[in-house]
Design an enzyme around this catalytic site. Structure first.
Site, PDB file in Angstrom:
ATOM      1  N   THR A  61       0.822  -1.203   0.000  1.00 24.65           N
ATOM      2  CA  THR A  61       0.000   0.000   0.000  1.00 24.65           C
ATOM      3  C   THR A  61       0.859   1.258   0.000  1.00 24.65           C
ATOM      4  O   THR A  61       1.990   1.254   0.493  1.00 24.65           O
ATOM      5  CB  THR A  61      -0.920   0.050   1.236  1.00 24.65           C
ATOM      6  OG1 THR A  61      -0.116   0.037   2.427  1.00 24.65           O
ATOM      7  CG2 THR A  61      -1.888  -1.117   1.238  1.00 24.65           C
ATOM      8  N   ASN A 109       1.223   4.564   1.742  1.00 25.74           N
ATOM      9  CA  ASN A 109       0.841   5.215   2.989  1.00 25.74           C
ATOM     10  C   ASN A 109       0.957   6.730   2.771  1.00 25.74           C
ATOM     11  O   ASN A 109       2.050   7.273   2.687  1.00 25.74           O
ATOM     12  CB  ASN A 109       1.779   4.744   4.106  1.00 25.74           C
ATOM     13  CG  ASN A 109       1.358   5.264   5.470  1.00 25.74           C
ATOM     14  OD1 ASN A 109       0.532   6.160   5.584  1.00 25.74           O
ATOM     15  ND2 ASN A 109       1.950   4.701   6.511  1.00 25.74           N
ATOM     16  N   GLU A 160      -4.143   4.477   3.650  1.00 28.41           N
ATOM     17  CA  GLU A 160      -3.310   3.622   2.818  1.00 28.41           C
ATOM     18  C   GLU A 160      -4.124   3.133   1.617  1.00 28.41           C
ATOM     19  O   GLU A 160      -5.287   2.759   1.756  1.00 28.41           O
ATOM     20  CB  GLU A 160      -2.809   2.413   3.606  1.00 28.41           C
ATOM     21  CG  GLU A 160      -1.983   2.788   4.835  1.00 28.41           C
ATOM     22  CD  GLU A 160      -1.558   1.559   5.618  1.00 28.41           C
ATOM     23  OE1 GLU A 160      -0.748   0.772   5.086  1.00 28.41           O
ATOM     24  OE2 GLU A 160      -2.051   1.380   6.740  1.00 28.41           O
TER      25      GLU A 160
END
Length: 313
Positions: free
Chosen positions: A212, A214, A260
């Site tokens: 992901t 962030n 995220e």
């Protein structure tokens, strides 16, 4: 579109113009009616259309600590206004001294001496000057003295969002805080966006097979309620379908709230240090704490499948 930071940035010899004034946070569909009308009238009159707004939000100066969550950063508002055809954006630094300007001094200093307003376009609830003492009636009265007109546009659109409440920035913030990004999208006319720089997190997503981005969001951003959403991750102009998580990662006993985004089916992305935007399309579920990593992975697969279907659909 020209962008001016303060009255001193307005070019010398600036001619007549059509002006509209407001915070215009989010540039929602009601705001678009007013700004669009200002642009339309400017084209008819053969003069530029100017939007005047403020930074920081006036409430933060008048009532410190009350800064509302922002629906759009100033650069994003500028992009949206440019798309509407605005010729110049004047961002006035809202200081304690500026907040003391009487409505009459505000009109003379900003509208008359700097922008040479020929027409001012506002909504019916427009207030300005010290203690918000000025209104559209007062603005119109001063127009007779200073040779400008005033046009009032009804910005109070309604839809399904908020159970039929008039569209407003306040309603939009409330819906976002509740996780109703679909309702917010109806008011905004586009998905709600948060943005910032991609930073390194715990990197658990990468370990689990769902890397992901962030996103360290900008100060005062309106962040949706904790949960999982379908939407898009936007980097360098590329808009990638995404499954988005907002919250503290309770399965791993997290305490820091993060945003995220997993770019669906994309591999090998290295986004650290880049500016990214996250567009929220639909709410999938609330934040949950899972008993095992396997249970989390099983649910993540369902979330990604559903996010893909919603975004691509």
């Amino acid at each position: 579109m020209e962008r001016w930071r303060g009255l001193e940035d307005v070019p010398e010899g600036w001619g007549r113009s059509v002006v509209t004034i407001g915070s215009y946070d989010g540039v929602h569909r009601g705001h678009q009616l007013i700004i669009g009308r200002a642009v339309e009238r400017a084209r008819e009159l053969g003069v530029p259309a100017v939007v005047v707004t403020f930074d920081p939000h006036p409430s933060e100066v008048v009532r410190p600590g009350s800064h509302p969550p922002l629906l759009a950063a100033h650069h994003r508002r500028a992009e949206l206004m440019a798309e509407l055809g605005v010729d110049a954006l004047l961002i006035l630094p809202f200081t304690t001294e500026f907040s003391q300007l009487s409505p009459g001094d505000f009109v003379r200093t900003v509208l008359v001496e700097k922008l040479h307003a020929r027409l001012v376009v506002e909504g019916p609830n427009f207030r300005f000057g010290h203690k918000a003492a000025g209104d559209v009636e007062f603005l119109s009265a001063l127009g007779l003295k200073y040779d400008y007109g005033v046009e009032v546009v009804d910005l109070f659109m309604r839809g399904e969002a908020g159970g039929g409440e008039p569209f407003s920035s306040t309603l939009t913030r409330r819906l976002i805080a509740e996780g109703d990004v679909t309702g917010a999208m109806e008011i905004l006319g586009r998905p709600h966006r948060v943005e910032g720089v991609v930073v390194r997190g715990a990197q658990r997503g990468r370990e689990l097979g769902y890397p992901t981005a962030n996103v360290e969001t900008l100060p005062h951003s309106a962040i949706p309620a904790d949960g999982v959403y379908a939407g898009w991750l936007v980097v360098a102009g590329e808009r990638m379908p995404a499954a988005i998580s907002v919250g503290t990662n309770p399965t791993f006993d997290g305490t820091e709230r993060t945003v995220e985004a997993y770019a669906i089916d994309r591999v090998g992305l290295d986004l650290y240090g880049l500016h990214a935007a996250v567009d929220f399309h639909a709410y999938l579920r609330g934040q949950e704490k899972f008993d095992s990593i396997d249970a989390l992975l099983e649910r993540m697969a369902i979330d990604v499948k559903r996010a893909r279907e919603l975004v691509e659909g």
